[in-house]
Design a protein around this motif. Structure first.
Motif, PDB file in Angstrom:
ATOM      1  N   CYS A   1      -7.909 -11.343   7.765  1.00 12.90           N
ATOM      2  CA  CYS A   1      -7.025 -10.133   8.886  1.00 12.90           C
ATOM      3  C   CYS A   1      -5.706  -9.085   7.820  1.00 12.90           C
ATOM      4  O   CYS A   1      -5.481  -7.711   7.639  1.00 12.90           O
ATOM      5  N   VAL A   2      -5.040 -10.412   6.561  1.00 15.17           N
ATOM      6  CA  VAL A   2      -3.495  -9.248   5.637  1.00 15.17           C
ATOM      7  C   VAL A   2      -4.759  -8.750   4.404  1.00 15.17           C
ATOM      8  O   VAL A   2      -4.114  -7.694   4.056  1.00 15.17           O
ATOM      9  N   ARG A   3      -5.831  -9.309   3.713  1.00 14.31           N
ATOM     10  CA  ARG A   3      -6.033  -9.124   2.914  1.00 14.31           C
ATOM     11  C   ARG A   3      -6.652  -7.915   3.057  1.00 14.31           C
ATOM     12  O   ARG A   3      -6.710  -6.506   2.211  1.00 14.31           O
ATOM     13  N   LEU A   4      -7.373  -7.517   4.118  1.00 14.93           N
ATOM     14  CA  LEU A   4      -8.650  -6.440   4.863  1.00 14.93           C
ATOM     15  C   LEU A   4      -7.270  -4.741   5.255  1.00 14.93           C
ATOM     16  O   LEU A   4      -7.781  -3.759   4.793  1.00 14.93           O
ATOM     17  N   THR A   5      -6.483  -5.771   5.595  1.00 12.78           N
ATOM     18  CA  THR A   5      -5.446  -4.438   6.479  1.00 12.78           C
ATOM     19  C   THR A   5      -4.354  -3.849   5.205  1.00 12.78           C
ATOM     20  O   THR A   5      -4.508  -2.753   4.617  1.00 12.78           O
TER      21      THR A   5
ATOM     22  N   PRO B   1      -5.889   3.331  12.387  1.00 15.69           N
ATOM     23  CA  PRO B   1      -6.370   3.028  11.276  1.00 15.69           C
ATOM     24  C   PRO B   1      -7.808   4.541  11.660  1.00 15.69           C
ATOM     25  O   PRO B   1      -7.694   5.015  12.901  1.00 15.69           O
ATOM     26  N   ARG B   2      -7.690   5.341  10.475  1.00 12.61           N
ATOM     27  CA  ARG B   2      -8.790   6.295  10.168  1.00 12.61           C
ATOM     28  C   ARG B   2     -10.318   5.731  10.638  1.00 12.61           C
ATOM     29  O   ARG B   2     -10.695   4.510   9.746  1.00 12.61           O
ATOM     30  N   PRO B   3     -11.140   6.650  10.736  1.00 13.98           N
ATOM     31  CA  PRO B   3     -12.467   5.899  10.758  1.00 13.98           C
ATOM     32  C   PRO B   3     -13.256   5.055   9.738  1.00 13.98           C
ATOM     33  O   PRO B   3     -13.432   4.571   9.751  1.00 13.98           O
ATOM     34  N   GLU B   4     -13.287   6.326   8.563  1.00 13.31           N
ATOM     35  CA  GLU B   4     -12.987   5.946   7.154  1.00 13.31           C
ATOM     36  C   GLU B   4     -12.611   4.612   6.672  1.00 13.31           C
ATOM     37  O   GLU B   4     -13.152   4.045   6.239  1.00 13.31           O
ATOM     38  N   GLN B   5     -11.668   4.178   7.037  1.00 13.79           N
ATOM     39  CA  GLN B   5     -10.524   2.886   6.792  1.00 13.79           C
ATOM     40  C   GLN B   5     -11.391   1.262   7.626  1.00 13.79           C
ATOM     41  O   GLN B   5     -11.615   0.847   7.072  1.00 13.79           O
ATOM     42  N   VAL B   6     -12.154   1.910   9.153  1.00 12.31           N
ATOM     43  CA  VAL B   6     -12.146   1.046   9.454  1.00 12.31           C
ATOM     44  C   VAL B   6     -13.854   0.632   8.486  1.00 12.31           C
ATOM     45  O   VAL B   6     -13.997  -0.300   8.547  1.00 12.31           O
TER      46      VAL B   6
ATOM     47  N   LEU C   1      -7.940  -2.702  20.318  1.00  9.41           N
ATOM     48  CA  LEU C   1      -6.727  -2.826  18.942  1.00  9.41           C
ATOM     49  C   LEU C   1      -6.810  -1.698  18.017  1.00  9.41           C
ATOM     50  O   LEU C   1      -5.712  -0.711  17.605  1.00  9.41           O
ATOM     51  N   LEU C   2      -7.941  -1.586  18.091  1.00  5.32           N
ATOM     52  CA  LEU C   2      -8.101  -0.083  16.312  1.00  5.32           C
ATOM     53  C   LEU C   2      -7.775   1.561  16.951  1.00  5.32           C
ATOM     54  O   LEU C   2      -6.879   1.944  16.180  1.00  5.32           O
ATOM     55  N   ALA C   3      -7.009   1.280  18.546  1.00  2.16           N
ATOM     56  CA  ALA C   3      -6.894   2.560  19.191  1.00  2.16           C
ATOM     57  C   ALA C   3      -4.758   2.250  19.029  1.00  2.16           C
ATOM     58  O   ALA C   3      -4.637   3.461  19.490  1.00  2.16           O
TER      59      ALA C   3
ATOM     60  N   ASP D   1       0.321  -6.329  12.511  1.00  2.00           N
ATOM     61  CA  ASP D   1      -0.411  -5.879  11.795  1.00  2.00           C
ATOM     62  C   ASP D   1      -1.388  -5.667  11.068  1.00  2.00           C
ATOM     63  O   ASP D   1      -1.625  -4.770  11.017  1.00  2.00           O
ATOM     64  N   VAL D   2      -2.181  -7.184  11.329  1.00  2.00           N
ATOM     65  CA  VAL D   2      -2.960  -7.752  10.872  1.00  2.00           C
ATOM     66  C   VAL D   2      -4.339  -7.852  11.928  1.00  2.00           C
ATOM     67  O   VAL D   2      -5.665  -8.427  11.503  1.00  2.00           O
ATOM     68  N   ILE D   3      -4.200  -8.109  13.672  1.00  2.00           N
ATOM     69  CA  ILE D   3      -4.655  -7.891  14.474  1.00  2.00           C
ATOM     70  C   ILE D   3      -6.117  -7.198  14.121  1.00  2.00           C
ATOM     71  O   ILE D   3      -6.907  -7.673  14.707  1.00  2.00           O
ATOM     72  N   ALA D   4      -5.921  -5.930  13.891  1.00  2.00           N
ATOM     73  CA  ALA D   4      -6.807  -4.976  13.846  1.00  2.00           C
ATOM     74  C   ALA D   4      -7.761  -5.374  13.012  1.00  2.00           C
ATOM     75  O   ALA D   4      -9.382  -5.151  13.287  1.00  2.00           O
ATOM     76  N   ALA D   5      -7.580  -5.868  11.813  1.00  3.94           N
ATOM     77  CA  ALA D   5      -8.298  -6.217  10.440  1.00  3.94           C
ATOM     78  C   ALA D   5      -8.963  -7.439  10.955  1.00  3.94           C
ATOM     79  O   ALA D   5     -10.813  -7.571  11.066  1.00  3.94           O
ATOM     80  N   GLY D   6      -8.220  -8.792  11.445  1.00  2.00           N
ATOM     81  CA  GLY D   6      -8.712  -9.929  11.877  1.00  2.00           C
ATOM     82  C   GLY D   6      -9.785  -9.492  13.033  1.00  2.00           C
ATOM     83  O   GLY D   6     -10.919  -9.836  13.000  1.00  2.00           O
ATOM     84  N   ALA D   7      -9.813  -8.467  14.238  1.00  2.00           N
ATOM     85  CA  ALA D   7     -10.816  -8.724  15.103  1.00  2.00           C
ATOM     86  C   ALA D   7     -12.092  -7.981  15.041  1.00  2.00           C
ATOM     87  O   ALA D   7     -13.022  -7.897  14.682  1.00  2.00           O
ATOM     88  N   LEU D   8     -12.000  -6.909  13.763  1.00  2.00           N
ATOM     89  CA  LEU D   8     -12.948  -6.061  12.693  1.00  2.00           C
ATOM     90  C   LEU D   8     -13.797  -6.981  12.325  1.00  2.00           C
ATOM     91  O   LEU D   8     -15.520  -7.140  12.408  1.00  2.00           O
ATOM     92  N   VAL D   9     -13.563  -8.252  11.052  1.00  2.00           N
ATOM     93  CA  VAL D   9     -13.931  -9.571  11.031  1.00  2.00           C
ATOM     94  C   VAL D   9     -14.388  -9.952  12.084  1.00  2.00           C
ATOM     95  O   VAL D   9     -16.021 -10.447  11.684  1.00  2.00           O
TER      96      VAL D   9
END
Length: 318
Positions: free
Chosen positions: A173-177, A186-191, A259-261, A279-287
Motif C-alpha cells: 500500500c505504501v509503495r503503490l501509493t 486518485p484519477r482513473p489512470e492512476q488506479v 475509498l477511491l472516491a 493516505d495508503v488504504i486506497a492502494a491497499g484495498a486495490l491490491v
C-alpha cells in the motif's frame, strides 16, 4: 552507549517479545505461550512510523523515518523490560530488505534493543504470516491461502494441504501509493496503473503458489482488517469482532470503490480508520480487490493474527 541487551532477563522462558518492523507500521507483541502453543497477549501495540517512506524511489531509509523508528523502539524496549520478557526477536521486512543503508537501521536497533534485527526474505515473511494466521484459523483438513498485504510487499502462502508454498510480491500500500496515487482522490489512470502492477506481480506469483485451486482465502494485516471493518459497518475498530469475520467479493469491491472516491478528510473520518492508514488504504484495498478477482475468490476471512503471532510462536519453540 548502547542499551542493555534485552535477552539478559530469564524470568520465564515462556514469555516472549515479538517485534514486526514493516514498511508502514512497527508492532510489538509481548505474550505468554503455553505448552500447547497458545498465545496469551500481555501487550500488543502498533505505531505507524512509515519506515519505508520514499524507499521505492530512493532505495534508502530516510533520516526522518529512522528517527521515528528509534523513538518507538525506545518505548517498546521499556515495555519489554517492564514485563520481564525472556526472549526477543525483531523481524524487519520489505523496506529494510530494499534499503541500501540497512546498516544504519541495524545499528539503530542494536543501540535501542540490544539485539540484532532479523531482516527476513519475502518467503520467510510469508511463512511467518501463515504460522500466525493458521495458529487460530487452520486445521489439518483445510487448505488456506494467506495473503499479507503490507506497506512495501504482499506475501502469499498456501498450506494446510501439504507443504507450504510461498511467494513475496513487491506491491504494497505504501509503495503503490507513492508510485501511482498522486491525486486525492486518485484519477482513473492512476488506479489502472496500480491494478496493472498487482496483476503483473500475481502472474509471477502463480509459478510458486497455486492461486486458483480451492482454499479458504485468509487476509491478514491492517489493509484487510480495515476493509473488513468498513464492510461490516463497525462504529469502532474492535479486533475481537473483526477476527474471523467473513466478507464477500462484492463487499471488497464496494469498499474499494468508496475509498477511491473519498478525499482524505472523508477517509480520516471513518470510525475504524487508523490515522497512519488514511493516505495508503486506497492502494491497499486495490491490491486486495485485484487479488480477489484474479484468484476467483467468493469471500475472504479476516484475521487479526499474522506475522507478529508467527514470530512469537517460533521464538517460544526455541
Amino acid at each position: 552507549m548502547g542499551r542493555r541487551p534485552l535477552r539478559a532477563r530469564t524470568v520465564s522462558p515462556r514469555r516472549v517479545a515479538a517485534i514486526d518492523c514493516g514498511t508502514n507500521s512497527l508492532r510489538l507483541l509481548v505474550a505468554d505461550v503455553n505448552d500447547a502453543g497458545v498465545l496469551r497477549d500481555v501487550v500488543r501495540r502498533l505505531e505507524v512510523v512509515r519506515l519505508g517512506q520514499g524507499v521505492d524511489r530512493t532505495g534508502r531509509l530516510a533520516p526522518a523515518a529512522l528517527a521515528r523508528t528509534r523513538t518507538v523502539l525506545r518505548d517498546y524496549a521499556a515495555l519489554i523490560r517492564e514485563h520481564d520478557t525472556a526472549a526477543v526477536r525483531m523481524v524487519a521486512t520489505s523496506a529494510t530488505r530494499d534499503a541500501d543503508n540497512r546498516d544504519e537501521f541495524v545499528a539503530l536497533v542494536q543501540a535501542e534493543l540490544g539485539v540484532d534485527p532479523d531482516v527476513v526474505t519475502g518467503v520467510a515473511e510469508a511463512e511467518l504470516s501463515f504460522a500466525g494466521a493458521a495458529s487460530v484459523l487452520g486445521d489439518a483438513d483445510r487448505a488456506l491461502l494467506v495473503a499479507d498485504i503490507g506497506g512495501g510487499s504482499t506475501e502469499l502462502v498456501r498450506g494446510g494441504d501439504g507443504g507450504l508454498r510461498a511467494h513475496s510480491m513487491t506491491v504494497g500500500c505504501v509503495r503503490l501509493t507513492e508510485r501511482h496515487l498522486h491525486d486525492d482522490p486518485p484519477r482513473p489512470e492512476q488506479v489502472a496503473a496500480v491494478v496493472a502492477d498487482v496483476r503483473a506481480a500475481l502472474d509471477v506469483a502463480r509459478a510458486d503458489v497455486p492461486l486458483t485451486e480451492p482454499a479458504t482465502l485468509v487476509g491478514v494485516a491492517g489493509t484487510v482488517t480495515t476493509v473488513a471493518a468498513i464492510a461490516l459497518a463497525h462504529d469502532r475498530y474492535d479486533p475481537g469482532a473483526i477476527h474471523g469475520a467473513s466478507i464477500t467479493r462484492d463487499q471488497v469491491h464496494e469498499v474499494t470503490e468508496r475509498l477511491l472516491a473519498m478525499p482524505r478528510g472523508e477517509r480520516a473520518a471513518l470510525p475504524v480508520m487508523h490515522p497512519g492508514r488514511v493516505d495508503v488504504i486506497a492502494a491497499g484495498a486495490l491490491v486486495l480487490r485485484t487479488l480477489v478477482d484474479e484468484i476467483g475468490a467468493d469471500r475472504l476471512v479476516a484475521s487479526e493474527h499474522d506475522i507478529l503471532d508467527g514470530i512469537a510462536l517460533g521464538l517460544a519453540r526455541r
